[in-house]
Design a protein around this motif. Sequence first.
Motif, PDB file in Angstrom:
ATOM      1  N   THR A 220      -7.679  13.813  10.932  1.00 45.37           N
ATOM      2  CA  THR A 220      -7.874  12.507  10.307  1.00 45.37           C
ATOM      3  C   THR A 220      -6.603  12.085   9.591  1.00 45.37           C
ATOM      4  O   THR A 220      -5.987  12.882   8.884  1.00 45.37           O
ATOM      5  CB  THR A 220      -9.024  12.580   9.265  1.00 45.37           C
ATOM      6  OG1 THR A 220     -10.196  13.075   9.901  1.00 45.37           O
ATOM      7  CG2 THR A 220      -9.316  11.226   8.661  1.00 45.37           C
TER       8      THR A 220
ATOM      9  N   ASN B 168      -4.892  10.675   6.615  1.00 40.54           N
ATOM     10  CA  ASN B 168      -5.295  10.589   5.210  1.00 40.54           C
ATOM     11  C   ASN B 168      -4.465   9.608   4.407  1.00 40.54           C
ATOM     12  O   ASN B 168      -4.951   9.044   3.429  1.00 40.54           O
ATOM     13  CB  ASN B 168      -5.173  11.965   4.537  1.00 40.54           C
ATOM     14  CG  ASN B 168      -6.185  12.947   5.053  1.00 40.54           C
ATOM     15  OD1 ASN B 168      -7.237  12.582   5.550  1.00 40.54           O
ATOM     16  ND2 ASN B 168      -5.866  14.223   4.952  1.00 40.54           N
TER      17      ASN B 168
ATOM     18  N   PRO C 259      -7.430   2.762   3.114  1.00 41.32           N
ATOM     19  CA  PRO C 259      -8.748   3.416   3.158  1.00 41.32           C
ATOM     20  C   PRO C 259      -9.841   2.443   2.747  1.00 41.32           C
ATOM     21  O   PRO C 259      -9.643   1.626   1.842  1.00 41.32           O
ATOM     22  CB  PRO C 259      -8.601   4.569   2.159  1.00 41.32           C
ATOM     23  CG  PRO C 259      -7.512   4.143   1.236  1.00 41.32           C
ATOM     24  CD  PRO C 259      -6.595   3.264   2.025  1.00 41.32           C
TER      25      PRO C 259
ATOM     26  N   GLU D   9     -12.778   8.046   2.693  1.00 41.67           N
ATOM     27  CA  GLU D   9     -11.374   7.755   3.016  1.00 41.67           C
ATOM     28  C   GLU D   9     -10.543   7.603   1.746  1.00 41.67           C
ATOM     29  O   GLU D   9      -9.406   8.081   1.683  1.00 41.67           O
ATOM     30  CB  GLU D   9     -11.268   6.476   3.847  1.00 41.67           C
ATOM     31  CG  GLU D   9     -11.798   6.602   5.251  1.00 41.67           C
ATOM     32  CD  GLU D   9     -11.887   5.281   5.993  1.00 41.67           C
ATOM     33  OE1 GLU D   9     -12.001   5.320   7.226  1.00 41.67           O
ATOM     34  OE2 GLU D   9     -11.857   4.209   5.351  1.00 41.67           O
TER      35      GLU D   9
END
Length: 162
Positions: A81, A83, A133, A138
């Motif tokens: 993922t 970040n 995010p 997130e």
Amino acid sequence: MAKESRRELPTKIKLTMLMSPSMANFSGKNVHGGEILKILDQVAYACASQYSKTYVVTLSSDMVLFRNPIRIGSLVTFKATLNYTGNTSMEIGIKVVSQDIKTKEKIHTNTCYFTMISVDENMKPVPVPKYIPITLKEKKRYNKALKRRKFREKMIKKSKKV
């Protein structure tokens, strides 16, 4: 690079692989750590390059701690993922889960973080689309990535003084 919406760019990938005997360490029962590191780097590359739409190189890997052994014959899933993004850098978090094929038991073997740099054909750093995010998960990942980045910068400064 054209500005793009965060939702239009892929931020996750998942790869599942069978751990074969050719990946064994000297015991012959477990996967060699170097094999896992190689796959982690490839997964980080795939995640970062699909987001940035550029070639990327590895700047660093953090917290590659093997919490549990990975057995030969296991199915191992690498969940990557995005970040955080800086100007030219991206942090990719990767969770590794090993599954026994017979029992279906799953074991979290490690989580680690790779910092990847977006580069052009001359290997010069180039900007990446800003990651924004949206979900609470997130945002938590983003804030933790920012703390890791600040810690790395602090450690680099300390190491230059030595």
